[in-house]
Design a protein around this motif. Structure first.
Motif, PDB file in Angstrom:
ATOM      1  N   PHE A   1       0.818  -1.204   0.000  1.00  0.00           N
ATOM      2  CA  PHE A   1       0.000   0.000   0.000  1.00  0.00           C
ATOM      3  C   PHE A   1       0.855   1.259   0.000  1.00  0.00           C
ATOM      4  O   PHE A   1       0.530   2.251  -0.651  1.00  0.00           O
ATOM      5  N   ASN A   2       1.977   1.199   0.727  1.00  0.00           N
ATOM      6  CA  ASN A   2       2.733   2.435   0.895  1.00  0.00           C
ATOM      7  C   ASN A   2       3.556   2.816  -0.324  1.00  0.00           C
ATOM      8  O   ASN A   2       4.322   3.773  -0.279  1.00  0.00           O
ATOM      9  N   THR A   3       3.393   2.077  -1.425  1.00  0.00           N
ATOM     10  CA  THR A   3       4.025   2.473  -2.686  1.00  0.00           C
ATOM     11  C   THR A   3       3.022   3.076  -3.673  1.00  0.00           C
ATOM     12  O   THR A   3       3.385   3.422  -4.798  1.00  0.00           O
ATOM     13  N   LEU A   4       1.770   3.181  -3.259  1.00  0.00           N
ATOM     14  CA  LEU A   4       0.709   3.605  -4.157  1.00  0.00           C
ATOM     15  C   LEU A   4       0.248   5.028  -3.889  1.00  0.00           C
ATOM     16  O   LEU A   4      -0.066   5.372  -2.746  1.00  0.00           O
ATOM     17  N   ASN A   5       0.181   5.836  -4.938  1.00  0.00           N
ATOM     18  CA  ASN A   5      -0.560   7.088  -4.842  1.00  0.00           C
ATOM     19  C   ASN A   5      -2.050   6.735  -4.787  1.00  0.00           C
ATOM     20  O   ASN A   5      -2.500   5.814  -5.475  1.00  0.00           O
ATOM     21  N   MET A   6      -2.812   7.472  -3.983  1.00  0.00           N
ATOM     22  CA  MET A   6      -4.220   7.148  -3.761  1.00  0.00           C
ATOM     23  C   MET A   6      -5.081   8.374  -3.992  1.00  0.00           C
ATOM     24  O   MET A   6      -4.603   9.520  -3.878  1.00  0.00           O
ATOM     25  N   ALA A   7      -6.360   8.125  -4.263  1.00  0.00           N
ATOM     26  CA  ALA A   7      -7.269   9.240  -4.506  1.00  0.00           C
ATOM     27  C   ALA A   7      -8.705   8.847  -4.171  1.00  0.00           C
ATOM     28  O   ALA A   7      -9.033   7.658  -4.083  1.00  0.00           O
ATOM     29  N   TRP A   8      -9.528   9.860  -4.003  1.00  0.00           N
ATOM     30  CA  TRP A   8     -10.981   9.706  -3.897  1.00  0.00           C
ATOM     31  C   TRP A   8     -11.634  10.419  -5.076  1.00  0.00           C
ATOM     32  O   TRP A   8     -11.229  11.530  -5.442  1.00  0.00           O
ATOM     33  N   PHE A   9     -12.647   9.764  -5.621  1.00  0.00           N
ATOM     34  CA  PHE A   9     -13.507  10.345  -6.647  1.00  0.00           C
ATOM     35  C   PHE A   9     -14.948  10.198  -6.203  1.00  0.00           C
ATOM     36  O   PHE A   9     -15.248   9.446  -5.276  1.00  0.00           O
ATOM     37  N   ARG A  10     -15.839  10.901  -6.872  1.00  0.00           N
ATOM     38  CA  ARG A  10     -17.265  10.737  -6.598  1.00  0.00           C
ATOM     39  C   ARG A  10     -18.058  10.858  -7.878  1.00  0.00           C
ATOM     40  O   ARG A  10     -17.622  11.488  -8.845  1.00  0.00           O
ATOM     41  N   GLN A  11     -19.231  10.232  -7.843  1.00  0.00           N
ATOM     42  CA  GLN A  11     -20.098  10.261  -9.017  1.00  0.00           C
ATOM     43  C   GLN A  11     -21.550  10.387  -8.568  1.00  0.00           C
ATOM     44  O   GLN A  11     -22.078   9.497  -7.891  1.00  0.00           O
ATOM     45  N   ALA A  12     -22.154  11.492  -8.933  1.00  0.00           N
ATOM     46  CA  ALA A  12     -23.568  11.716  -8.644  1.00  0.00           C
ATOM     47  C   ALA A  12     -24.403  11.105  -9.769  1.00  0.00           C
ATOM     48  O   ALA A  12     -23.911  10.943 -10.891  1.00  0.00           O
ATOM     49  N   PRO A  13     -25.660  10.774  -9.502  1.00  0.00           N
ATOM     50  CA  PRO A  13     -26.510  10.183 -10.539  1.00  0.00           C
ATOM     51  C   PRO A  13     -26.581  11.052 -11.787  1.00  0.00           C
ATOM     52  O   PRO A  13     -26.816  12.259 -11.701  1.00  0.00           O
ATOM     53  N   GLY A  14     -26.340  10.440 -12.935  1.00  0.00           N
ATOM     54  CA  GLY A  14     -26.419  11.151 -14.197  1.00  0.00           C
ATOM     55  C   GLY A  14     -25.231  12.039 -14.506  1.00  0.00           C
ATOM     56  O   GLY A  14     -25.249  12.756 -15.516  1.00  0.00           O
ATOM     57  N   GLN A  15     -24.223  11.993 -13.676  1.00  0.00           N
ATOM     58  CA  GLN A  15     -23.047  12.835 -13.897  1.00  0.00           C
ATOM     59  C   GLN A  15     -21.792  11.988 -14.070  1.00  0.00           C
ATOM     60  O   GLN A  15     -21.770  10.812 -13.721  1.00  0.00           O
ATOM     61  N   GLU A  16     -20.761  12.614 -14.608  1.00  0.00           N
ATOM     62  CA  GLU A  16     -19.488  11.926 -14.770  1.00  0.00           C
ATOM     63  C   GLU A  16     -18.777  11.817 -13.418  1.00  0.00           C
ATOM     64  O   GLU A  16     -19.003  12.622 -12.510  1.00  0.00           O
ATOM     65  N   ARG A  17     -17.902  10.836 -13.327  1.00  0.00           N
ATOM     66  CA  ARG A  17     -17.088  10.683 -12.122  1.00  0.00           C
ATOM     67  C   ARG A  17     -16.115  11.853 -12.043  1.00  0.00           C
ATOM     68  O   ARG A  17     -15.466  12.211 -13.025  1.00  0.00           O
ATOM     69  N   GLN A  18     -16.027  12.452 -10.856  1.00  0.00           N
ATOM     70  CA  GLN A  18     -15.170  13.627 -10.696  1.00  0.00           C
ATOM     71  C   GLN A  18     -14.175  13.428  -9.559  1.00  0.00           C
ATOM     72  O   GLN A  18     -14.455  12.749  -8.569  1.00  0.00           O
ATOM     73  N   PHE A  19     -13.046  14.069  -9.717  1.00  0.00           N
ATOM     74  CA  PHE A  19     -11.970  13.999  -8.737  1.00  0.00           C
ATOM     75  C   PHE A  19     -12.354  14.740  -7.461  1.00  0.00           C
ATOM     76  O   PHE A  19     -12.969  15.812  -7.517  1.00  0.00           O
ATOM     77  N   VAL A  20     -11.948  14.176  -6.326  1.00  0.00           N
ATOM     78  CA  VAL A  20     -12.175  14.830  -5.032  1.00  0.00           C
ATOM     79  C   VAL A  20     -10.857  15.199  -4.373  1.00  0.00           C
ATOM     80  O   VAL A  20     -10.630  16.363  -4.027  1.00  0.00           O
ATOM     81  N   ALA A  21      -9.965  14.213  -4.194  1.00  0.00           N
ATOM     82  CA  ALA A  21      -8.713  14.472  -3.489  1.00  0.00           C
ATOM     83  C   ALA A  21      -7.727  13.365  -3.802  1.00  0.00           C
ATOM     84  O   ALA A  21      -8.116  12.253  -4.139  1.00  0.00           O
ATOM     85  N   ALA A  22      -6.432  13.678  -3.653  1.00  0.00           N
ATOM     86  CA  ALA A  22      -5.372  12.696  -3.868  1.00  0.00           C
ATOM     87  C   ALA A  22      -4.292  12.877  -2.821  1.00  0.00           C
ATOM     88  O   ALA A  22      -4.125  13.967  -2.263  1.00  0.00           O
ATOM     89  N   ILE A  23      -3.548  11.785  -2.580  1.00  0.00           N
ATOM     90  CA  ILE A  23      -2.450  11.821  -1.624  1.00  0.00           C
ATOM     91  C   ILE A  23      -1.294  11.018  -2.183  1.00  0.00           C
ATOM     92  O   ILE A  23      -1.489   9.946  -2.758  1.00  0.00           O
ATOM     93  N   ARG A  24      -0.091  11.538  -2.047  1.00  0.00           N
ATOM     94  CA  ARG A  24       1.078  10.873  -2.601  1.00  0.00           C
ATOM     95  C   ARG A  24       1.449   9.666  -1.750  1.00  0.00           C
ATOM     96  O   ARG A  24       1.125   9.597  -0.571  1.00  0.00           O
ATOM     97  N   TRP A  25       2.205   8.756  -2.381  1.00  0.00           N
ATOM     98  CA  TRP A  25       2.523   7.509  -1.675  1.00  0.00           C
ATOM     99  C   TRP A  25       3.478   7.722  -0.514  1.00  0.00           C
ATOM    100  O   TRP A  25       3.487   6.970   0.444  1.00  0.00           O
TER     101      TRP A  25
END
Length: 123
Positions: free
Chosen positions: A29-53
């Protein structure tokens, strides 16, 4: 391969808080950059936040900056998203993602995805 499992979603009133978790397995896990995304109904998936490995570098979408905090616990192989001052427009399915480069807000930058956890914010 990386397996990701999100948890912590639910129903909350506007102004409330939730903490999402994403448990990772299958690769260091500690070698992976990670992120959160979200997707509302009828909308495209959008970026929320990211954190470096490594280190504590983080990167946020303008819509959540100052309200959401991304963090990771490498000893527990877990990614978090603390969400405060929630708004109805934050209602969406939230996904964690792994791999790729940092900082990067594009969905195709991340090869690994969880199944999502639903967040509903009532007004």
């Amino acid at each position: 391969q990386v397996q990701l499992v999100e948890s912590g979603g639910g129903l909350v009133q506007a102004g409330g808080s939730l903490r999402l978790s994403c448990a990772a397995s299958g690769r260091t896990f500690n070698t992976l950059n990670m992120a959160w995304f979200r997707q509302a109904p009828g909308q495209e998936r959008q970026f929320v936040a990211a954190i470096r490995w490594f280190g504590s570098s983080t990167y946020y979408a303008n819509s959540v900056k100052g309200r959401f905090t991304i963090s990771r616990d490498n000893a527990k192989n877990t990614l978090y998203l603390q969400m405060n001052s929630l708004k109805p427009e934050d209602t969406a399915e939230y996904y964690c993602a792994a791999g790729g480069t940092y900082p990067n807000s594009a969905t195709d930058n991340y090869p690994y995805w969880g199944q999502g956890t639903r967040v509903t914010v009532s007004s």
